[in-house]
Structures are given as structure tokens and as C-alpha cells.
Design a protein around this motif. Structure first.
Motif, PDB file in Angstrom:
ATOM      1  N   ALA A   2       0.852  -1.193   0.000  1.00  0.00           N
ATOM      2  CA  ALA A   2       0.000   0.000   0.000  1.00  0.00           C
ATOM      3  C   ALA A   2       0.886   1.240   0.000  1.00  0.00           C
ATOM      4  O   ALA A   2       1.813   1.354   0.794  1.00  0.00           O
ATOM      5  CB  ALA A   2      -0.913  -0.017   1.226  1.00  0.00           C
ATOM      6  N   ARG A   3       0.602   2.182  -0.890  1.00  0.00           N
ATOM      7  CA  ARG A   3       1.471   3.345  -1.076  1.00  0.00           C
ATOM      8  C   ARG A   3       0.737   4.635  -0.737  1.00  0.00           C
ATOM      9  O   ARG A   3      -0.479   4.735  -0.910  1.00  0.00           O
ATOM     10  CB  ARG A   3       1.967   3.423  -2.525  1.00  0.00           C
ATOM     11  CG  ARG A   3       2.776   2.213  -2.973  1.00  0.00           C
ATOM     12  CD  ARG A   3       3.043   2.295  -4.466  1.00  0.00           C
ATOM     13  NE  ARG A   3       3.711   1.118  -4.988  1.00  0.00           N
ATOM     14  CZ  ARG A   3       5.020   1.025  -5.191  1.00  0.00           C
ATOM     15  NH1 ARG A   3       5.798   2.050  -4.908  1.00  0.00           N
ATOM     16  NH2 ARG A   3       5.551  -0.080  -5.671  1.00  0.00           N
ATOM     17  N   ASP A   4       1.518   5.614  -0.286  1.00  0.00           N
ATOM     18  CA  ASP A   4       0.939   6.930  -0.027  1.00  0.00           C
ATOM     19  C   ASP A   4       1.103   7.822  -1.263  1.00  0.00           C
ATOM     20  O   ASP A   4       1.512   7.352  -2.336  1.00  0.00           O
ATOM     21  CB  ASP A   4       1.569   7.572   1.206  1.00  0.00           C
ATOM     22  CG  ASP A   4       3.069   7.818   1.048  1.00  0.00           C
ATOM     23  OD1 ASP A   4       3.578   7.680  -0.094  1.00  0.00           O
ATOM     24  OD2 ASP A   4       3.730   8.143   2.045  1.00  0.00           O
TER      25      ASP A   4
ATOM     26  N   TYR B 272       3.605   1.196   2.803  1.00  0.00           N
ATOM     27  CA  TYR B 272       3.093   1.270   4.169  1.00  0.00           C
ATOM     28  C   TYR B 272       4.134   0.707   5.137  1.00  0.00           C
ATOM     29  O   TYR B 272       4.601  -0.431   4.976  1.00  0.00           O
ATOM     30  CB  TYR B 272       1.791   0.474   4.286  1.00  0.00           C
ATOM     31  CG  TYR B 272       1.218   0.473   5.677  1.00  0.00           C
ATOM     32  CD1 TYR B 272       0.655   1.621   6.222  1.00  0.00           C
ATOM     33  CD2 TYR B 272       1.244  -0.681   6.464  1.00  0.00           C
ATOM     34  CE1 TYR B 272       0.127   1.626   7.495  1.00  0.00           C
ATOM     35  CE2 TYR B 272       0.719  -0.683   7.735  1.00  0.00           C
ATOM     36  CZ  TYR B 272       0.163   0.470   8.251  1.00  0.00           C
ATOM     37  OH  TYR B 272      -0.352   0.466   9.524  1.00  0.00           O
TER      38      TYR B 272
ATOM     39  N   LEU C 122       4.765  -1.171   7.800  1.00  0.00           N
ATOM     40  CA  LEU C 122       4.111  -2.117   8.697  1.00  0.00           C
ATOM     41  C   LEU C 122       4.888  -2.313   9.990  1.00  0.00           C
ATOM     42  O   LEU C 122       4.312  -2.299  11.085  1.00  0.00           O
ATOM     43  CB  LEU C 122       3.931  -3.464   7.987  1.00  0.00           C
ATOM     44  CG  LEU C 122       3.367  -4.607   8.836  1.00  0.00           C
ATOM     45  CD1 LEU C 122       1.993  -4.253   9.383  1.00  0.00           C
ATOM     46  CD2 LEU C 122       3.321  -5.898   8.025  1.00  0.00           C
TER      47      LEU C 122
ATOM     48  N   ARG D  97       4.406   0.192  12.581  1.00  0.00           N
ATOM     49  CA  ARG D  97       3.038   0.272  13.117  1.00  0.00           C
ATOM     50  C   ARG D  97       2.711  -0.937  13.977  1.00  0.00           C
ATOM     51  O   ARG D  97       1.557  -1.252  14.208  1.00  0.00           O
ATOM     52  CB  ARG D  97       2.028   0.362  11.976  1.00  0.00           C
ATOM     53  CG  ARG D  97       2.220   1.545  11.051  1.00  0.00           C
ATOM     54  CD  ARG D  97       1.928   2.870  11.764  1.00  0.00           C
ATOM     55  NE  ARG D  97       1.676   3.934  10.820  1.00  0.00           N
ATOM     56  CZ  ARG D  97       2.604   4.710  10.293  1.00  0.00           C
ATOM     57  NH1 ARG D  97       3.881   4.516  10.633  1.00  0.00           N
ATOM     58  NH2 ARG D  97       2.287   5.658   9.431  1.00  0.00           N
TER      59      ARG D  97
ATOM     60  N   ASP E 280      -5.424   2.657   9.782  1.00  0.00           N
ATOM     61  CA  ASP E 280      -4.130   3.301   9.581  1.00  0.00           C
ATOM     62  C   ASP E 280      -3.676   3.172   8.128  1.00  0.00           C
ATOM     63  O   ASP E 280      -3.094   4.102   7.568  1.00  0.00           O
ATOM     64  CB  ASP E 280      -3.098   2.672  10.517  1.00  0.00           C
ATOM     65  CG  ASP E 280      -1.816   3.492  10.597  1.00  0.00           C
ATOM     66  OD1 ASP E 280      -1.891   4.663  10.995  1.00  0.00           O
ATOM     67  OD2 ASP E 280      -0.755   2.952  10.243  1.00  0.00           O
ATOM     68  N   VAL E 281      -3.940   2.020   7.513  1.00  0.00           N
ATOM     69  CA  VAL E 281      -3.601   1.845   6.103  1.00  0.00           C
ATOM     70  C   VAL E 281      -4.423   2.808   5.242  1.00  0.00           C
ATOM     71  O   VAL E 281      -3.915   3.412   4.295  1.00  0.00           O
ATOM     72  CB  VAL E 281      -3.843   0.386   5.663  1.00  0.00           C
ATOM     73  CG1 VAL E 281      -3.651   0.242   4.159  1.00  0.00           C
ATOM     74  CG2 VAL E 281      -2.902  -0.552   6.395  1.00  0.00           C
TER      75      VAL E 281
ATOM     76  N   HIS F  99      -2.919   6.109   5.458  1.00  0.00           N
ATOM     77  CA  HIS F  99      -1.647   6.159   4.742  1.00  0.00           C
ATOM     78  C   HIS F  99      -1.863   6.341   3.243  1.00  0.00           C
ATOM     79  O   HIS F  99      -1.190   7.173   2.604  1.00  0.00           O
ATOM     80  CB  HIS F  99      -0.863   4.872   5.001  1.00  0.00           C
ATOM     81  CG  HIS F  99       0.430   4.775   4.247  1.00  0.00           C
ATOM     82  ND1 HIS F  99       1.574   5.412   4.644  1.00  0.00           N
ATOM     83  CD2 HIS F  99       0.749   4.104   3.096  1.00  0.00           C
ATOM     84  CE1 HIS F  99       2.551   5.146   3.800  1.00  0.00           C
ATOM     85  NE2 HIS F  99       2.072   4.359   2.843  1.00  0.00           N
ATOM     86  N   THR F 100      -2.795   5.582   2.670  1.00  0.00           N
ATOM     87  CA  THR F 100      -3.012   5.662   1.226  1.00  0.00           C
ATOM     88  C   THR F 100      -3.848   6.868   0.841  1.00  0.00           C
ATOM     89  O   THR F 100      -3.713   7.395  -0.263  1.00  0.00           O
ATOM     90  CB  THR F 100      -3.707   4.390   0.725  1.00  0.00           C
ATOM     91  OG1 THR F 100      -4.967   4.238   1.396  1.00  0.00           O
ATOM     92  CG2 THR F 100      -2.842   3.176   1.011  1.00  0.00           C
TER      93      THR F 100
END
Length: 354
Positions: free
Chosen positions: A298-300, A306, A308, A311, A330-331, A334-335
Motif C-alpha cells: 500500500a502506497r501513499d 506502508y 508495517l 506500526r 491506519d492503512v 496512509h493511502t
């Protein structure tokens, strides 16, 4: 006392009726020279956004009556401006009614698809046993496909015949119905073999054979198989999948990288050596997160993955389900734009048998 809810009809008609009434008031205040009569078409157009066709027609008739009344007040009823305004309101009402009908049909189809997806998910991804010796288990799934609840990621937990529990998490290459079909094949093979198989190598062989027999072309499956024994020994087999995250009760954590990962299922023709199992010794209260790359990748907005490991505190707490909910939130933060890949999570906590 709670205020009674508005009936469905008035609530749906309110935006359009308010708009029509507002146009009438403005026309009276500003005068006939401004030329607001065509704006009465706004009423049915607004109603089409949130109501069925019959309600759009009702709002259109009300707007038409108001338009005619204001035209009489402005002495424009039988002039070109008045006739054009009335025809415009009538035409927009008809068009809006057709648009509302199409929208309602689309919403009904989408609702049916969601119900079917939820049913299929219940069959494919049945709820994992949350409290089975020697572990507590929670799972979570998010599909990246709009209006869908299933995809190519999968997980399962099955009690082993000689004690303990065996788990799997996997990710099918690709999306759509083909990925769902492949995930179903892998899950069926795991469920049929996990309870009675001698070891994880046998389970993996059954899954690989099932995939080969069904002739799934150009698809491969990454996966991690795990077996948690009553003694706390966790045995892992990795097939090109992200490493599980071990969260210790003493506050430490580690990624369980395999010493010899294998290629994903479906690439057996490359004739690589099978994976060697890795072992992790768990103490009472230690947790293990198995996940798919929908989480790991998962990318911002700046294209950063992400974090992990940073976190890991989100996975501490009394409730495993709450931990997964916090992690999902939270994911999402982030995205910032939602997931763009299917994501499956399985969180397992070891408990020393009494």
C-alpha cells in the motif's frame, strides 16, 4: 424523545420543491425582466439525484404549476418566454424521470451484486475459528474491486488432527472471476488436506496438485502455510509470499523471513527445489500477523510503502479484531485514496494450553 423521521416522499422531494419555491420567490422579488422562468426545471433535475422516477414527475408537475402561476403573475403565460419556459420544465422533467429510473435500476443491480458477493464470500472465505487450541485467531478481508467483497486473496485456519492449528494465507496473481476461481481451488485443497496431512509439505503438495489439475493458465499463487503446535512452535512454508510479522508479548517484534522460499504455486515447471520449513518459537501471548501484498505494498501520495514494522503497536491490545480494525484504519489514512489491491489479514495469538 427522538423526532419522527420524515416520510420517504417528502424527504426525497424536498430539494426539488425548495428549489422551485426559491425560484418563484426570486422571480417575484426581482421582477419579470430578469427571466427566471426556465430555472423551474432545476426542481425535477435535483429530485432525480435522490428519488425514483414517479417522485421526479411529481416534483416536475409542481414546478410546472408554479412556473405557470409565476408566468401569469408576470403576464408572460402566452408569450414566447412563457411557452419556452413551460416546455423546458416539461422536457427536463421527462428527461430527469428517465435518468432517475436508470439510476434506480443501477442501484438495485449493484445491491444484488453486493448481496451475491457477500454470499459467495461466506462460502469461499468462511469465518475462521476464533478460539481453537492453542490459538486465538482473527481475520479481515478487503477487496479492491468496486462493489465487490471478494477477490484473489484468501486465508483459512483448520485444526490439525494431532493438535494445534494449520493456517494459510495466499494471493492469486490477477483480479476478477478468474482469480476468485483460483482462490477457491487453493482453499478447497487446503481444507481437504490440512486436518489429516502428516506435515505442511503434504498440504502444499495437495494444493499444487489441485491447481495443476484444474488447468489454470497464466496464473500463479503466492502463499504462506503455517502450523502452530501446542508447544508453541510455529512452522512456516513460504511460496514467494511476504514474511509473517511476529509480535512478541515482551514488546519485541521480527519478520519471519524464510531460509529457503519457494516459487509461487503454479510455477512448478521451473523445477526449483521445494522450500525448507522455518521455525519460530512462540511464548504465551505472542502474536503472528499473516498478510498479503495489498497491505505490504500500500502506497501513499509520495509512492512510499506502508511502514508495517513501524506500526507494530497497532497489533497490541486485548481484542484481535480491534487490532485489525485499527490497522485497516491506519492503512486507509496512509493511502488516503483507498486500497488499489485486494488485502487479506490473519492475526493469530498463541496461548499456552492449560
Amino acid at each position: 424523545m427522538r423526532a419522527p423521521a420524515l416520510p420517504a416522499w417528502p424527504a426525497a422531494l424536498c430539494p426539488g420543491l425548495v428549489a422551485a419555491a426559491g425560484v418563484a420567490v426570486l422571480d417575484v422579488v426581482l421582477g419579470a425582466e430578469v427571466g427566471l422562468l426556465p430555472l423551474f426545471a432545476v426542481g425535477p433535475a435535483l429530485t432525480a439525484c435522490c428519488a425514483a422516477a414517479r417522485k421526479v414527475v411529481t416534483c416536475g408537475l409542481v414546478s410546472l404549476v408554479l412556473c405557470a402561476a409565476v408566468a401569469v403573475y408576470d403576464d408572460l403565460l402566452f408569450t414566447r418566454r412563457g411557452v419556452v419556459a413551460l416546455v423546458s420544465v416539461a422536457a427536463v422533467t421527462v428527461a430527469s424521470a428517465f435518468a432517475a429510473h436508470a439510476r434506480v435500476q443501477h442501484e438495485r443491480r449493484a445491491a444484488r451484486q453486493r448481496r451475491i458477493s457477500e454470499f459467495v464470500q461466506g462460502v469461499i472465505l468462511a469465518p475462521v475459528p476464533q478460539d481453537t487450541e492453542p490459538a486465538r485467531i482473527a481475520a479481515s478481508y478487503v477487496s479492491a474491486t468496486e462493489d465487490a467483497r471478494i477477490g484473489g486473496d484468501f486465508y483459512e485456519a483448520v485444526p490439525a488432527r494431532d493438535g494445534g492449528v494449520r493456517v494459510v494465507i495466499g494471493d492469486v496473481q490477477g483480479k476478477g472471476l478468474g482469480a476468485v476461481r483460483t482462490a477457491t481451488i487453493m482453499l478447497s485443497a487446503f481444507r481437504m488436506s490440512a486436518h489429516d496431512a502428516v506435515d505442511l509439505d503434504e498440504v502444499a503438495a495437495k494444493m499444487s496438485g489441485a491447481l495443476g489439475r484444474r488447468g489454470v493458465d497464466e496464473q500463479f499463487v503466492t502463499a504462506v502455510l503455517g502450523e502452530l503446535a501446542p508447544s508453541g512452535r510455529l512452522t512456516l512454508l513460504s511460496f514467494g509470499h511476504p514474511p509473517p510479522l511476529v509480535v512478541r508479548a515482551d514488546g519485541s517484534h521480527e519478520l519471519a523471513h524464510p531460509p529457503s522460499p519457494a516459487l509461487p504455486f503454479g510455477l512448478d515447471w521451473l523445477e526449483q527445489d521445494p522450500p525448507r520449513p522455518s521455525h519460530v518459537e512462540l511464548a504465551d501471548g505472542d502474536r503472528v500477523l499473516l498478510y498479503t501484498d495489498g497491505l505490504a505494498e500500500a502506497r501513499d501520495a509520495e509512492d512510499a510503502f506502508y511502514p508495517l514494522v513501524q506500526r507494530v503497536s497497532l497489533l497490541r491490545g486485548e481484542s484481535l479484531d480491534d487490532c485489525l480494525v485499527r490497522l485497516r484504519g491506519d492503512v486507509q489514512a496512509h493511502t488516503d485514496s483507498g486500497v488499489d489491491d485486494d488485502s487479506a489479514l490473519l492475526l493469530m495469538e498463541y496461548r499456552t494450553p492449560v
